[in-house]
Structure formats: C-alpha cells, structure tokens
Write an enzyme that holds these catalytic residues in place. Structure first.
Site, mmCIF file in Angstrom:
data_model
loop_
_atom_site.group_PDB
_atom_site.id
_atom_site.type_symbol
_atom_site.label_atom_id
_atom_site.label_comp_id
_atom_site.label_asym_id
_atom_site.label_seq_id
_atom_site.Cartn_x
_atom_site.Cartn_y
_atom_site.Cartn_z
ATOM 1 N N SER A 18 0.830 -1.199 0.000
ATOM 2 C CA SER A 18 0.000 0.000 0.000
ATOM 3 C C SER A 18 0.872 1.259 0.000
ATOM 4 O O SER A 18 1.677 1.448 -0.903
ATOM 5 C CB SER A 18 -0.951 -0.046 1.204
ATOM 6 O OG SER A 18 -1.922 0.959 1.137
ATOM 7 N N HIS A 30 -2.798 -1.407 -3.930
ATOM 8 C CA HIS A 30 -4.256 -1.540 -4.018
ATOM 9 C C HIS A 30 -4.879 -0.153 -3.938
ATOM 10 O O HIS A 30 -4.196 0.842 -3.728
ATOM 11 C CB HIS A 30 -4.810 -2.473 -2.932
ATOM 12 C CG HIS A 30 -4.572 -2.000 -1.532
ATOM 13 N ND1 HIS A 30 -4.923 -2.742 -0.429
ATOM 14 C CD2 HIS A 30 -4.009 -0.860 -1.029
ATOM 15 C CE1 HIS A 30 -4.599 -2.096 0.668
ATOM 16 N NE2 HIS A 30 -4.048 -0.942 0.334
#
Length: 203
Positions: free
Chosen positions: A98, A123
């Site tokens: 992330s 993501h």
C-alpha cells in the site's frame, strides 16, 4: 509495546548509550518498520530534514518493512522525499504494501532496491464511511480523488500507464522482488550492501 534496543559506543569521553534508531541515523539510515501513521510520519520527516540539514548532498537510505497505513501520513513522507535535494535510496525488507510500496517507488531512480524474499503490494484506497448521506457522498468523492491521485504518483514513479495502475489496484496486487523490477517499483534486487550503488550503506 515495541522494545527498542540500545547500543553502546566507545567515545573519547567514555561509553555512550543510544537507541538503535539514533545510531542508524548517524549513518544516514531511516527505518520505516511499522504501519504508517501520523506520529510515525512526523518522526520520519524530522529525521529526513535533519539529515538534509547535516549534508544536503549525501544520500539518505530509507529501509521499509511496512503493511501500509494512512494516506495523508504516507503522502507527507513522499512529499518530503521529493523535497530533499539529495538522493534517497529506498530498500524493501520484508514487505512494502500500500503506502509502503508508494514510498519504496519514490526513491531516486536507479537506487530503489528490494531484498530477494521481500513482497510488495498495491491496491486502491479504502476507508469506513459513516454519517449523513451528504457526508457519505463527500467522503466517497474524496476516496475517488485520492485513488486517481495515488495512481498518478505511482504512474510517475513506475512508468506504468495510469489506466494500468488503476486496473491493477482494484484488488490487492502482489509482487515479488523480480516482478517489482518489471513493474517499475524498484530497480534492482540485492542480497548484499555491496550490490547497491551506495557503498557506505552501513559504516
């Protein structure tokens, strides 16, 4: 509760004890080894600015082992890295997921590394939405704005088209070290400090 080791150094005035992170800072090494929160971001930013003030030309090394965290905290670190006048070498050890992956990719091109068994993941942003219908609409719009913003940053750092970043980020998109080279997140897989362009990773 996280235990912080202390090390003892011999100096001309006798022995001096310091926590391990302060000792690493002497070698221009910054460690991001947990979730990226606002307090962590403030600490990392302060370390980066201190190292810049000490020597605005010498490389800084940032080691990342993080599951990600808060977007605003991560972007604050990202902007600071870009603000610095010196090169920033980034290293993934363990995982950079992330916001951790975004910070990994933000290092100076040619000096972004991963150790052989590290994992990276990108993501789309997520967050709980509560409140009135108007509040929910505003928060949903903000998440969409951040999604596009993060995709643009990753596109700039990796060389991938924005559309591909958005498509890949719809779900957790995992990469091994070699895959991360192809994707543009990093430049080289290293198993030793000697494999990097920075010959004084640890003095």
């Amino acid at each position: 509760m996280t235990l912080v080791p202390y090390v003892v150094e011999d100096t001309g005035r006798g022995e001096r004890a310091m926590d391990i992170y302060s000792r690493l800072l002497k070698d221009r090494i910054v460690m991001i080894g947990q979730e990226i929160t606002e307090p962590l971001a403030n600490t990392v930013i302060a370390q980066l600015l201190f190292l810049m003030s000490e020597d605005p030309q010498k490389d800084i090394k940032v080691f990342i082992n993080s599951p990600g965290g808060y977007i605003t905290a991560g972007l604050a670190i990202y902007d600071t890295i870009r603000f610095l006048g010196c090169d920033v070498n980034t290293y993934c050890i363990g995982q950079a997921a992330s916001m951790g992956a975004l910070l990994l990719s933000a290092g100076t091109k040619g000096k972004r590394y991963a150790l052989p068994h590290s994992r990276m993941m990108i993501h789309q942003p997520s967050g709980g939405i509560i409140g009135t219908s108007a509040d929910i609409q505003l928060q949903a719009a903000e998440i969409l704005t951040l999604k596009k913003h993060l995709a643009n940053i990753l596109s700039e750092c990796t060389g991938q088209p924005v559309e591909k970043i958005i498509e890949d980020s719809e779900r957790d998109f995992f990469m091994g070290a070699e895959d991360a080279i192809s994707y543009g997140l990093i430049d080289k897989v290293v198993s030793s400090a000697k494999d990097t362009k920075d010959k004084d990773t640890i003095s």
